[in-house]
Design an enzyme around this catalytic site. Sequence first.
Site, PDB file in Angstrom:
ATOM      1  N   SER A  68      50.234  48.956  58.023  1.00 49.29           N
ATOM      2  CA  SER A  68      50.864  47.589  58.523  1.00 49.29           C
ATOM      3  C   SER A  68      50.977  46.538  57.464  1.00 49.29           C
ATOM      4  O   SER A  68      51.893  45.652  57.868  1.00 49.29           O
ATOM      5  CB  SER A  68      50.176  47.012  59.827  1.00 49.29           C
ATOM      6  OG  SER A  68      50.580  48.070  60.919  1.00 49.29           O
ATOM      7  N   LYS A  71      54.494  45.763  56.446  1.00 48.26           N
ATOM      8  CA  LYS A  71      55.356  45.055  57.548  1.00 48.26           C
ATOM      9  C   LYS A  71      55.818  43.745  56.815  1.00 48.26           C
ATOM     10  O   LYS A  71      56.780  43.189  57.246  1.00 48.26           O
ATOM     11  CB  LYS A  71      54.720  44.818  58.898  1.00 48.26           C
ATOM     12  CG  LYS A  71      54.558  46.339  59.580  1.00 48.26           C
ATOM     13  CD  LYS A  71      53.844  46.062  60.796  1.00 48.26           C
ATOM     14  CE  LYS A  71      53.485  47.487  61.497  1.00 48.26           C
ATOM     15  NZ  LYS A  71      52.742  47.486  62.730  1.00 48.26           N
ATOM     16  N   TYR A 195      59.797  54.454  59.460  1.00 43.90           N
ATOM     17  CA  TYR A 195      58.699  53.526  59.775  1.00 43.90           C
ATOM     18  C   TYR A 195      57.178  54.297  59.391  1.00 43.90           C
ATOM     19  O   TYR A 195      56.476  53.497  58.733  1.00 43.90           O
ATOM     20  CB  TYR A 195      58.775  53.062  61.220  1.00 43.90           C
ATOM     21  CG  TYR A 195      57.504  52.578  61.693  1.00 43.90           C
ATOM     22  CD1 TYR A 195      57.140  51.286  61.424  1.00 43.90           C
ATOM     23  CD2 TYR A 195      56.453  53.175  62.349  1.00 43.90           C
ATOM     24  CE1 TYR A 195      56.044  50.455  61.955  1.00 43.90           C
ATOM     25  CE2 TYR A 195      55.299  52.692  62.936  1.00 43.90           C
ATOM     26  CZ  TYR A 195      54.903  51.198  62.379  1.00 43.90           C
ATOM     27  OH  TYR A 195      53.874  50.649  62.817  1.00 43.90           O
ATOM     28  N   TYR A 247      47.350  40.715  64.855  1.00 44.90           N
ATOM     29  CA  TYR A 247      47.529  40.946  66.317  1.00 44.90           C
ATOM     30  C   TYR A 247      46.708  39.935  67.025  1.00 44.90           C
ATOM     31  O   TYR A 247      46.657  38.990  67.060  1.00 44.90           O
ATOM     32  CB  TYR A 247      47.204  42.464  66.281  1.00 44.90           C
ATOM     33  CG  TYR A 247      47.619  43.397  65.235  1.00 44.90           C
ATOM     34  CD1 TYR A 247      49.021  43.554  65.095  1.00 44.90           C
ATOM     35  CD2 TYR A 247      46.796  43.971  64.381  1.00 44.90           C
ATOM     36  CE1 TYR A 247      49.515  44.281  64.133  1.00 44.90           C
ATOM     37  CE2 TYR A 247      47.296  44.874  63.321  1.00 44.90           C
ATOM     38  CZ  TYR A 247      48.635  44.926  63.216  1.00 44.90           C
ATOM     39  OH  TYR A 247      49.175  45.663  62.137  1.00 44.90           O
ATOM     40  N   VAL A 265      45.851  49.420  59.350  1.00 42.61           N
ATOM     41  CA  VAL A 265      44.785  50.434  59.913  1.00 42.61           C
ATOM     42  C   VAL A 265      44.118  51.127  58.715  1.00 42.61           C
ATOM     43  O   VAL A 265      43.289  51.589  58.951  1.00 42.61           O
ATOM     44  CB  VAL A 265      45.083  50.947  61.112  1.00 42.61           C
ATOM     45  CG1 VAL A 265      45.199  50.388  62.165  1.00 42.61           C
ATOM     46  CG2 VAL A 265      46.263  51.985  60.838  1.00 42.61           C
TER      47      VAL A 265
HETATM   48  N1  GLN Z   1      51.249  53.265  61.189  1.00 41.65           N
HETATM   49  C1  GLN Z   1      50.351  52.637  61.965  1.00 41.65           C
HETATM   50  C2  GLN Z   1      51.065  52.670  63.261  1.00 41.65           C
HETATM   51  O1  GLN Z   1      52.098  52.278  63.766  1.00 41.65           O
HETATM   52  C3  GLN Z   1      50.318  51.276  61.408  1.00 41.65           C
HETATM   53  C4  GLN Z   1      49.476  50.373  62.457  1.00 41.65           C
HETATM   54  C5  GLN Z   1      48.428  49.318  61.939  1.00 41.65           C
HETATM   55  O2  GLN Z   1      48.291  49.274  60.702  1.00 41.65           O
HETATM   56  N2  GLN Z   1      47.987  48.266  62.598  1.00 41.65           N
HETATM   57  O3  GLN Z   1      50.089  52.557  64.398  1.00 41.65           O
END
Ligand code: GLN
Length: 313
Positions: A68, A71, A195, A247, A265
């Site tokens: 993520s 992003k 994505y 988050y 993650v």
């Molecule tokens: N690719 C992961 C997902 O979509 C990214 C989530 C994350 O890093 N928090 O679940």
Amino acid sequence: MSSAVADLERVVKEIAEEMRQRTDRGEPASYIPELANVDTGSFGLVVIDNDGTVAAGGDADMPFSIQSISKVFTLTLALGKAGDRLWKHVGREPSGSAFNSIVQLEYEHGIPRNPFINAGAIAVTDRILSGHQPKEALGEILRFVQFLADDSSIAIDRTVAESERRTGFRNIALANYMKSFGVIENPVDYTLGVYFHHCSIVMNCRQLAMAGRYLAHSGRNPATGHRVVTPERARRINAVMLTCGHYDGSGEFAYRVGLPGKSGVGGGILAIAPGKASIAVWSPGLDAYGNSHLGRIALELLTKRLGWSIFGA
Ligand code: GLN
């Protein structure tokens, strides 16, 4: 060597050593099979200050899945393309719910709360994709990250992307749900393909800290001299990172660390000390919110020892 640089290098090495010795390491992301087997013993930390001094500790050169954290880069790219019109497709308020939550989407007519929860990032990816083939959009994102880090060797781990595509039922649900409100314009498979692949970009802490420098220096990477975004936009991206980058753990991160930050993650966190430094930390064991357990602790120690919290020393 100035005493500030010596202090920075000492603090980074000390923290890496302290983290190496800890036994509470968190758990790897088990819902992506390719990430479930990563060794939680690793820890890396890199700080690049405003003079370009690189202070590195632990596994600073070990590559990991940025997940993520990508992003931040897709948000920057999409704002460059769409400008403030992007905010019609995604909000910029903290969600207070998990990164892959679906509950708010129904109440809020398919408009995701912010660009960093999965739904929001999928909507942002859809904006980048519009008018292009998935391959072109993905190539554009990857080249943008390479440009930010000034490193053309950065690549995508297609095995991780495939692993996520096979098991990404929640993300598939989120994308279809947004499609039903007309928030997603492209075929859901295409948007999700881009994505999953940009989440699977692989970097090490050194490359990631370098890629984040524009956010620490009013939109310009001092190493290359490239202006990436205006000072106003850099400031605003930092604001969204502070309020939404972790988050439902964003309040806790601001409370403990006091810097804009974005987690993934894969166990990485990019944190920005505005005007001072770009920081990348990585340790694959996660806490209950899906944020790096030791990564957060290391950043808390770093900002405390250097007096770098944006809220005061
Ligand atoms: N690719 C992961 C997902 O979509 C990214 C989530 C994350 O890093 N928090 O679940």
